[in-house]
Design a protein around this motif. Sequence first.
Motif, PDB file in Angstrom:
ATOM      1  N   ASP A  42       3.596 -34.599  18.173  1.00  0.00           N
ATOM      2  CA  ASP A  42       4.784 -33.762  18.276  1.00  0.00           C
ATOM      3  C   ASP A  42       5.845 -34.223  17.272  1.00  0.00           C
ATOM      4  O   ASP A  42       6.042 -35.419  17.063  1.00  0.00           O
ATOM      5  CB  ASP A  42       5.338 -33.832  19.707  1.00  0.00           C
ATOM      6  N   ARG A  43       6.536 -33.245  16.657  1.00  0.00           N
ATOM      7  CA  ARG A  43       7.527 -33.556  15.631  1.00  0.00           C
ATOM      8  C   ARG A  43       8.617 -34.493  16.162  1.00  0.00           C
ATOM      9  O   ARG A  43       9.016 -35.457  15.494  1.00  0.00           O
ATOM     10  CB  ARG A  43       8.152 -32.263  15.112  1.00  0.00           C
ATOM     11  N   SER A  44       9.124 -34.215  17.371  1.00  0.00           N
ATOM     12  CA  SER A  44      10.212 -35.042  17.915  1.00  0.00           C
ATOM     13  C   SER A  44       9.729 -36.448  18.258  1.00  0.00           C
ATOM     14  O   SER A  44      10.476 -37.423  18.105  1.00  0.00           O
ATOM     15  CB  SER A  44      10.833 -34.374  19.143  1.00  0.00           C
ATOM     16  N   LEU A  45       8.470 -36.573  18.696  1.00  0.00           N
ATOM     17  CA  LEU A  45       7.923 -37.906  18.965  1.00  0.00           C
ATOM     18  C   LEU A  45       7.797 -38.691  17.666  1.00  0.00           C
ATOM     19  O   LEU A  45       8.139 -39.873  17.607  1.00  0.00           O
ATOM     20  CB  LEU A  45       6.566 -37.792  19.653  1.00  0.00           C
ATOM     21  N   VAL A  46       7.328 -38.044  16.627  1.00  0.00           N
ATOM     22  CA  VAL A  46       7.186 -38.719  15.325  1.00  0.00           C
ATOM     23  C   VAL A  46       8.551 -39.199  14.832  1.00  0.00           C
ATOM     24  O   VAL A  46       8.700 -40.339  14.373  1.00  0.00           O
ATOM     25  CB  VAL A  46       6.532 -37.784  14.295  1.00  0.00           C
ATOM     26  N   ALA A  47       9.556 -38.317  14.950  1.00  0.00           N
ATOM     27  CA  ALA A  47      10.895 -38.695  14.495  1.00  0.00           C
ATOM     28  C   ALA A  47      11.430 -39.876  15.301  1.00  0.00           C
ATOM     29  O   ALA A  47      12.011 -40.823  14.731  1.00  0.00           O
ATOM     30  CB  ALA A  47      11.836 -37.501  14.615  1.00  0.00           C
ATOM     31  N   ALA A  48      11.223 -39.848  16.610  1.00  0.00           N
ATOM     32  CA  ALA A  48      11.721 -40.933  17.456  1.00  0.00           C
ATOM     33  C   ALA A  48      10.992 -42.240  17.161  1.00  0.00           C
ATOM     34  O   ALA A  48      11.609 -43.313  17.092  1.00  0.00           O
ATOM     35  CB  ALA A  48      11.565 -40.558  18.927  1.00  0.00           C
ATOM     36  N   ALA A  49       9.678 -42.166  16.975  1.00  0.00           N
ATOM     37  CA  ALA A  49       8.902 -43.378  16.703  1.00  0.00           C
ATOM     38  C   ALA A  49       9.294 -43.985  15.357  1.00  0.00           C
ATOM     39  O   ALA A  49       9.433 -45.211  15.225  1.00  0.00           O
ATOM     40  CB  ALA A  49       7.414 -43.063  16.741  1.00  0.00           C
ATOM     41  N   LEU A  50       9.488 -43.154  14.343  1.00  0.00           N
ATOM     42  CA  LEU A  50       9.871 -43.675  13.033  1.00  0.00           C
ATOM     43  C   LEU A  50      11.286 -44.244  13.061  1.00  0.00           C
ATOM     44  O   LEU A  50      11.588 -45.229  12.366  1.00  0.00           O
ATOM     45  CB  LEU A  50       9.762 -42.579  11.977  1.00  0.00           C
ATOM     46  N   THR A  51      12.168 -43.633  13.863  1.00  0.00           N
ATOM     47  CA  THR A  51      13.515 -44.188  14.011  1.00  0.00           C
ATOM     48  C   THR A  51      13.443 -45.577  14.620  1.00  0.00           C
ATOM     49  O   THR A  51      14.111 -46.509  14.151  1.00  0.00           O
ATOM     50  CB  THR A  51      14.383 -43.273  14.887  1.00  0.00           C
ATOM     51  N   GLN A  52      12.615 -45.741  15.662  1.00  0.00           N
ATOM     52  CA  GLN A  52      12.470 -47.060  16.266  1.00  0.00           C
ATOM     53  C   GLN A  52      11.841 -48.052  15.298  1.00  0.00           C
ATOM     54  O   GLN A  52      12.227 -49.223  15.246  1.00  0.00           O
ATOM     55  CB  GLN A  52      11.631 -46.964  17.547  1.00  0.00           C
ATOM     56  N   SER A  53      10.878 -47.594  14.496  1.00  0.00           N
ATOM     57  CA  SER A  53      10.264 -48.475  13.505  1.00  0.00           C
ATOM     58  C   SER A  53      11.304 -48.953  12.498  1.00  0.00           C
ATOM     59  O   SER A  53      11.329 -50.135  12.116  1.00  0.00           O
ATOM     60  CB  SER A  53       9.132 -47.726  12.800  1.00  0.00           C
ATOM     61  N   ARG A  54      12.186 -48.037  12.070  1.00  0.00           N
ATOM     62  CA  ARG A  54      13.248 -48.403  11.121  1.00  0.00           C
ATOM     63  C   ARG A  54      14.216 -49.390  11.748  1.00  0.00           C
ATOM     64  O   ARG A  54      14.615 -50.385  11.120  1.00  0.00           O
ATOM     65  CB  ARG A  54      13.986 -47.148  10.672  1.00  0.00           C
ATOM     66  N   LEU A  55      14.603 -49.140  13.010  1.00  0.00           N
ATOM     67  CA  LEU A  55      15.545 -50.037  13.683  1.00  0.00           C
ATOM     68  C   LEU A  55      14.913 -51.406  13.940  1.00  0.00           C
ATOM     69  O   LEU A  55      15.589 -52.436  13.840  1.00  0.00           O
ATOM     70  CB  LEU A  55      16.016 -49.411  14.994  1.00  0.00           C
ATOM     71  N   ARG A  56      13.632 -51.431  14.264  1.00  0.00           N
ATOM     72  CA  ARG A  56      12.956 -52.717  14.449  1.00  0.00           C
ATOM     73  C   ARG A  56      12.964 -53.528  13.159  1.00  0.00           C
ATOM     74  O   ARG A  56      13.195 -54.742  13.179  1.00  0.00           O
ATOM     75  CB  ARG A  56      11.518 -52.488  14.914  1.00  0.00           C
ATOM     76  N   ALA A  57      12.712 -52.868  12.043  1.00  0.00           N
ATOM     77  CA  ALA A  57      12.722 -53.570  10.757  1.00  0.00           C
ATOM     78  C   ALA A  57      14.106 -54.150  10.479  1.00  0.00           C
ATOM     79  O   ALA A  57      14.237 -55.296  10.014  1.00  0.00           O
ATOM     80  CB  ALA A  57      12.296 -52.616   9.642  1.00  0.00           C
ATOM     81  N   LYS A  58      15.134 -53.373  10.770  1.00  0.00           N
ATOM     82  CA  LYS A  58      16.502 -53.845  10.571  1.00  0.00           C
ATOM     83  C   LYS A  58      16.842 -54.980  11.529  1.00  0.00           C
ATOM     84  O   LYS A  58      17.556 -55.928  11.173  1.00  0.00           O
ATOM     85  CB  LYS A  58      17.477 -52.685  10.761  1.00  0.00           C
ATOM     86  N   ALA A  59      16.310 -54.904  12.755  1.00  0.00           N
ATOM     87  CA  ALA A  59      16.641 -55.895  13.782  1.00  0.00           C
ATOM     88  C   ALA A  59      15.995 -57.246  13.536  1.00  0.00           C
ATOM     89  O   ALA A  59      16.431 -58.253  14.112  1.00  0.00           O
ATOM     90  CB  ALA A  59      16.212 -55.373  15.158  1.00  0.00           C
ATOM     91  N   ARG A  60      14.973 -57.295  12.700  1.00  0.00           N
ATOM     92  CA  ARG A  60      14.296 -58.575  12.470  1.00  0.00           C
ATOM     93  C   ARG A  60      15.258 -59.616  11.906  1.00  0.00           C
ATOM     94  O   ARG A  60      15.108 -60.809  12.149  1.00  0.00           O
ATOM     95  CB  ARG A  60      13.111 -58.397  11.530  1.00  0.00           C
ATOM     96  N   GLY A  61      16.263 -59.169  11.145  1.00  0.00           N
ATOM     97  CA  GLY A  61      17.246 -60.107  10.619  1.00  0.00           C
ATOM     98  C   GLY A  61      18.056 -60.775  11.703  1.00  0.00           C
ATOM     99  O   GLY A  61      18.541 -61.896  11.529  1.00  0.00           O
ATOM    100  N   LYS A  62      18.208 -60.089  12.847  1.00  0.00           N
ATOM    101  CA  LYS A  62      18.957 -60.657  13.960  1.00  0.00           C
ATOM    102  C   LYS A  62      18.061 -61.322  14.998  1.00  0.00           C
ATOM    103  O   LYS A  62      18.417 -62.353  15.571  1.00  0.00           O
ATOM    104  CB  LYS A  62      19.767 -59.558  14.661  1.00  0.00           C
ATOM    105  N   LEU A  63      16.904 -60.713  15.250  1.00  0.00           N
ATOM    106  CA  LEU A  63      16.095 -61.106  16.408  1.00  0.00           C
ATOM    107  C   LEU A  63      14.717 -61.628  16.047  1.00  0.00           C
ATOM    108  O   LEU A  63      13.936 -61.958  16.944  1.00  0.00           O
ATOM    109  CB  LEU A  63      15.965 -59.912  17.362  1.00  0.00           C
ATOM    110  N   GLY A  64      14.397 -61.698  14.773  1.00  0.00           N
ATOM    111  CA  GLY A  64      13.107 -62.244  14.372  1.00  0.00           C
ATOM    112  C   GLY A  64      11.947 -61.440  14.939  1.00  0.00           C
ATOM    113  O   GLY A  64      12.003 -60.221  15.076  1.00  0.00           O
TER     114      GLY A  64
END
Length: 394
Positions: A42-64
């Motif tokens: 589903d388009r909305s699931l893909v968008a939500a999953a990629l958003t979380q993937s992007r935020l996880r990548a950004k969060a690694r600087g704070k949370l490893g």
Amino acid sequence: MDDAGLAQVLSPQGWALLGALPPYDEKHALVLAERLQRDGFDRSLVAAALTQSRLRAKARGKLGDFADGMLFTPAGLEQASRLEVAAHHARRYLDAGCTYVADLTCGLGADALALGGVGLRVVATDVDETTAALATVNLRALPEVEVRHGDGLALDLTGVDGVFADPARRTGTGRRVFDPSAYAPPLDALLALRDAVPALGLKLGPGLAHRDLPADGEAQWVSVDGDVVEVGLWFGPLAPQGPGRSALVLRGGTPHTLRAEDAAANDAPPVGALGAYLYEPDGAVIRAGLVGTVAQRVRGRLVDSTIAYVTADDLTPDPTATAYRVLDDMPFGLKRLRAYLRERGVGRLTIKKRGTAVVPEQLRKQLDLRGPAEGTVVLTRVAGQQRVLVVEPV
């Protein structure tokens, strides 16, 4: 991301998709999204999953590595504590003998993660239902931590022997809030809790004015690799050295603490002539008002009564300040500086400034740098006069 998108990510299919995504790469995100939709997602699931993937990548600087199993919102990630700073928070509660800590504004759970990680029992609350739901997911591996949706100020503190809070300091539109009475919850409401639970700790923005500091607590400004990230207010057994101001400087994961140990350290440091070395105190030190303490430690003096640069005749390395060797000193002037750098073939220049209106990016263009050499200049006031200090890091 809306709540519907988060709900889809939390479904078995969504969680499996998120876990199967490759490391986030902005350049390939659109192509990946189109491929996943062609595969039937589903388009909305893909968008939500990629958003979380992007935020996880950004969060690694704070949370490893912990970030890889967590869910985020942009605002929640912005306010979340860095894990190494949260670990220092948790250590205070552990050293104070606390066993049951209430995190009244848990957000996405970074501090509760650290508290539970050292074996403390934690009740974590957040007034926002979606945020509390994400914290529940993020803290699922810690049986010591219970997450609740609700107003932290209304929490029953029976049995709690430590309280922590990180009040929201942005409006719904993202604008920063500087008035402590406009925090959510307000600072005064949080400070009132120390009558019920003396072991109270608060994480606040580093711009908190000294006039707003309670007289009965320790205020500790914290920096991580030069970035000032917070001021913590600690009370009761969480401040074993008593009230005062301190700085915690984390460089490369190594902690260095600076504190004014006596009244003399709070006196205005002497001002004197430029010496062979220049020291730039860490931002946390400056925020804490402890530049004079650095001057004492390096046996130095200020270059100007209004500038937080310390100078000394001899080198005394100190982990709470960056040391530079002074190579040259001249009055500020564009033509003079351009000629000086051209003669030495400086094509890459680090420009540091304090106490001057010069904009480094504009100055760099005006200098029209050419050559293979590198250099560092400091634009500042020395004895009330605008000067250019040519320096090199020690």
